[in-house]
Design a protein around this motif. Structure first.
Motif, PDB file in Angstrom:
ATOM      1  N   PRO A 141       0.814  -1.247   0.046  1.00  0.00           N
ATOM      2  CA  PRO A 141      -0.149  -0.139  -0.002  1.00  0.00           C
ATOM      3  C   PRO A 141       0.790   1.410   0.016  1.00  0.00           C
ATOM      4  O   PRO A 141       0.365   2.104  -0.641  1.00  0.00           O
ATOM      5  CB  PRO A 141      -0.773  -0.309   1.263  1.00  0.00           C
ATOM      6  N   THR A 142       1.972   1.317   0.519  1.00  0.00           N
ATOM      7  CA  THR A 142       3.140   2.249   0.689  1.00  0.00           C
ATOM      8  C   THR A 142       3.181   2.552  -0.769  1.00  0.00           C
ATOM      9  O   THR A 142       3.501   3.765  -1.401  1.00  0.00           O
ATOM     10  CB  THR A 142       4.187   1.859   1.418  1.00  0.00           C
ATOM     11  N   ARG A 143       3.858   1.530  -1.686  1.00  0.00           N
ATOM     12  CA  ARG A 143       4.474   1.755  -2.750  1.00  0.00           C
ATOM     13  C   ARG A 143       3.265   2.540  -3.811  1.00  0.00           C
ATOM     14  O   ARG A 143       3.684   3.314  -4.467  1.00  0.00           O
ATOM     15  CB  ARG A 143       4.946   0.390  -3.343  1.00  0.00           C
ATOM     16  N   SER A 144       2.041   1.747  -3.716  1.00  0.00           N
ATOM     17  CA  SER A 144       0.953   2.110  -4.415  1.00  0.00           C
ATOM     18  C   SER A 144       0.637   3.614  -4.113  1.00  0.00           C
ATOM     19  O   SER A 144       0.229   4.513  -5.004  1.00  0.00           O
ATOM     20  CB  SER A 144      -0.396   1.285  -4.365  1.00  0.00           C
ATOM     21  N   ALA A 145       0.409   4.081  -2.697  1.00  0.00           N
ATOM     22  CA  ALA A 145       0.231   5.475  -2.607  1.00  0.00           C
ATOM     23  C   ALA A 145       0.997   6.391  -2.983  1.00  0.00           C
ATOM     24  O   ALA A 145       0.897   7.386  -3.255  1.00  0.00           O
ATOM     25  CB  ALA A 145      -0.142   5.495  -1.038  1.00  0.00           C
ATOM     26  N   ILE A 146       2.488   6.059  -3.195  1.00  0.00           N
ATOM     27  CA  ILE A 146       3.395   7.090  -3.535  1.00  0.00           C
ATOM     28  C   ILE A 146       3.065   7.490  -4.919  1.00  0.00           C
ATOM     29  O   ILE A 146       3.550   8.519  -5.291  1.00  0.00           O
ATOM     30  CB  ILE A 146       4.884   6.214  -3.390  1.00  0.00           C
ATOM     31  N   VAL A 147       2.675   6.496  -5.822  1.00  0.00           N
ATOM     32  CA  VAL A 147       2.544   6.951  -7.188  1.00  0.00           C
ATOM     33  C   VAL A 147       1.915   8.047  -7.328  1.00  0.00           C
ATOM     34  O   VAL A 147       2.431   8.977  -8.212  1.00  0.00           O
ATOM     35  CB  VAL A 147       2.038   5.489  -7.629  1.00  0.00           C
ATOM     36  N   ALA A 148       0.769   8.369  -6.654  1.00  0.00           N
ATOM     37  CA  ALA A 148      -0.025   9.493  -6.878  1.00  0.00           C
ATOM     38  C   ALA A 148       0.832  10.831  -6.442  1.00  0.00           C
ATOM     39  O   ALA A 148       0.610  11.920  -7.011  1.00  0.00           O
ATOM     40  CB  ALA A 148      -1.308   9.500  -6.158  1.00  0.00           C
ATOM     41  N   ARG A 149       1.752  10.900  -5.718  1.00  0.00           N
ATOM     42  CA  ARG A 149       2.593  11.925  -5.380  1.00  0.00           C
ATOM     43  C   ARG A 149       3.899  12.159  -6.572  1.00  0.00           C
ATOM     44  O   ARG A 149       4.500  13.337  -6.386  1.00  0.00           O
ATOM     45  CB  ARG A 149       3.287  11.703  -3.950  1.00  0.00           C
ATOM     46  N   LEU A 150       4.222  11.159  -7.396  1.00  0.00           N
ATOM     47  CA  LEU A 150       5.302  11.497  -8.052  1.00  0.00           C
ATOM     48  C   LEU A 150       4.681  11.797  -9.488  1.00  0.00           C
ATOM     49  O   LEU A 150       5.617  12.100 -10.136  1.00  0.00           O
ATOM     50  CB  LEU A 150       5.966  10.023  -8.366  1.00  0.00           C
ATOM     51  N   ILE A 151       3.862  11.503  -9.991  1.00  0.00           N
ATOM     52  CA  ILE A 151       3.279  11.871 -11.401  1.00  0.00           C
ATOM     53  C   ILE A 151       1.850  12.730 -11.367  1.00  0.00           C
ATOM     54  O   ILE A 151       1.384  12.937 -10.422  1.00  0.00           O
ATOM     55  CB  ILE A 151       3.138  10.849 -12.101  1.00  0.00           C
ATOM     56  N   GLU A 152       1.546  13.394 -12.402  1.00  0.00           N
ATOM     57  CA  GLU A 152       0.398  14.080 -12.880  1.00  0.00           C
ATOM     58  C   GLU A 152      -0.831  13.113 -12.633  1.00  0.00           C
ATOM     59  O   GLU A 152      -0.842  11.958 -13.102  1.00  0.00           O
ATOM     60  CB  GLU A 152       0.375  14.873 -13.998  1.00  0.00           C
ATOM     61  N   PRO A 153      -2.195  13.624 -12.044  1.00  0.00           N
ATOM     62  CA  PRO A 153      -3.101  12.727 -12.091  1.00  0.00           C
ATOM     63  C   PRO A 153      -3.675  12.024 -13.295  1.00  0.00           C
ATOM     64  O   PRO A 153      -4.236  10.948 -13.267  1.00  0.00           O
ATOM     65  CB  PRO A 153      -4.323  13.639 -11.491  1.00  0.00           C
ATOM     66  N   GLU A 154      -3.618  12.985 -14.296  1.00  0.00           N
ATOM     67  CA  GLU A 154      -4.057  12.290 -15.788  1.00  0.00           C
ATOM     68  C   GLU A 154      -3.231  11.024 -16.158  1.00  0.00           C
ATOM     69  O   GLU A 154      -3.641  10.233 -16.922  1.00  0.00           O
ATOM     70  CB  GLU A 154      -4.008  13.102 -16.986  1.00  0.00           C
TER      71      GLU A 154
END
Length: 428
Positions: A141-154
């Protein structure tokens, strides 16, 4: 080159981009590092996934004990998946990911040691599996939650497709490599290779930027945070339904606990392991990889609830076909079809999750997602293992596929909002 020829080539390139997986998220350096770490461990982790049930079967000679690995793994997944997701919302996610990766590496080294020194204790394997799954439940869950902080929402759907594709790519070649290498280098070395891969991946995670909570407040996560996640989930009916249908698909339909016995007793593998075992473990991911590589078109489907429902029913039908197969290659074909259907379902369910959760709840939602995605198959390991011990592997697999279709029909009838769900906008 004529204008017309140039126009035709442009149309072909545009068509190709609309079909193949979108790689734009890899242009972001931080996401590229996270993706690299995931790719490195994708194959190594699958060696352990094959090695543990094979070692349990070798020690006991029983698919029932192989099924018991599901319960051994499920308890830490439930506890640490939910709690780990809550922690991911309250601390620096980079530091938590480093902790989780390091823990998995240490446990993998201990699995190698017990196999290398031939301890011969199935209960020690169970204990180490429990610790492995505890760290995994914090890590995912930590790895998956990180993704949204690294790239644009689209780009989040594209990132989900990329991550899913590389993971399933590992699920293809990892089991095949395990089946081919096990008779040559021995089971203990599979654990050692996974350990080395985890240590290498730890460096990629170390290079990520700090990722503290957006609120700026770092604190301990407690039971209240976990309960807040459940309350939040209860307000998101479509999200909740997406978890329910996936539980049905995995618990009733995942036949992997049957693979060691079927490889040896149905498809003719030698007692020490062989290619049939590798093919059975690799077949579902093969189908998933094919869909992942050509996932560009999935973003144009707006009726995502319908798409998930159809995909899960297709999964159930493919599992029925697998259970009725007496030929290894026919069984592999049906498992590939099942994997393709599962990947379609997974991409849309992840897209629904991303759109429904805010950042302060994203870790907890990903924790619940981890519990469902990883915990469901563990329950299936138990049910299919003991069902096979009672009625045989063919009946256990076929009956599970039938139950998937029946339960999905009931769930959609009780949760019509999920069937009607449409994506707010076309994503690419």
């Amino acid at each position: 080159m004529s204008v017309e020829a140039g126009s035709q080539r442009g149309k072909k390139r545009k068509l190709l981009k609309s079909v193949v997986v979108d790689v734009r998220p890899l242009r972001t350096p931080a996401f590229r590092r996270l993706f690299t770490g995931t790719a490195i461990t994708a194959i190594g982790s699958q060696l352990t996934t094959v090695a543990v049930p094979k070692q349990v079967f070798d020690l006991t000679g029983s698919s029932g004990y192989v099924g018991l690995t599901g319960i051994v793994a499920l308890v830490p997944l439930l506890v640490f998946g939910l709690w780990g997701g809550a922690i991911a919302d309250t601390v620096d996610r980079r530091k938590l990911l480093i902790f989780g990766n390091a823990g998995i590496a240490v446990v993998s080294a201990l699995l190698w040691a017990q196999a290398f020194f031939d301890v011969g204790s199935v209960w020690l394997v169970f204990v180490l599996l429990a610790f492995n799954q505890a760290f995994f439940a914090i890590n995912m869950p930590t790895r998956s939650a990180i993704v949204a902080r690294l790239i644009e929402p689209e780009l989040l759907p594209a990132a989900a497709a990329l991550s899913g594709t590389v993971n399933t790519f590992g699920m293809v070649f990892g089991p095949m490599a395990a089946g081919a290498l096990m008779p040559v280098i021995g089971l203990p070395t599979l654990y050692l290779i996974d350990t080395i891969a985890l240590v290498i991946a730890l460096y990629a995670v170390w290079r990520l930027p700090p990722l503290p909570p957006l609120s700026g407040t770092v604190r301990a996560a407690g039971l209240k945070d976990v309960l807040d996640g459940f309350r939040y989930m209860g307000t998101q009916k479509v999200l909740l339904a997406s978890f329910v249908v996936d539980i049905i698909a995995m618990v009733a339909g995942m036949p992997r606990a049957l693979f060691p016995e079927m490889a040896e007793r149905t498809f003719g593998d030698p007692p020490g392991g062989g290619l049939a075992l590798g093919w059975l473990y690799a077949a579902i991911p093969i189908g998933s990889v094919v869909i992942g590589l050509f996932s560009g078109w999935l973003g144009r489907v707006r009726r995502q609830g319908v798409a998930v429902t159809i995909a899960i029913c297709a999964w159930g039908l493919a599992v029925v076909g697998f259970g009725l197969s007496n030929s290894l290659w026919l069984a592999v074909v049906f498992l590939c079809l099942a994997g393709a259907a599962d990947m379609v379902s997974a991409i849309y369910r992840q897209a629904i999750l991303v759109m429904a959760a805010t950042d302060e709840m994203r870790g907890r939602m990903q924790g619940a997602f981890t519990v469902v995605v990883a915990g469901g198959p563990r329950i299936a390991d138990l049910t299919h293992g003991w069902a096979a011990a009672a009625v045989g592997t063919a009946a256990a697999a076929t009956g599970g596929g039938v139950l998937v279709i029946v339960f999905i029909a009931i769930a959609v009838a009780l949760l019509p909002a999920f069937w009607r769900y449409r994506a707010a906008a076309v994503t690419k």
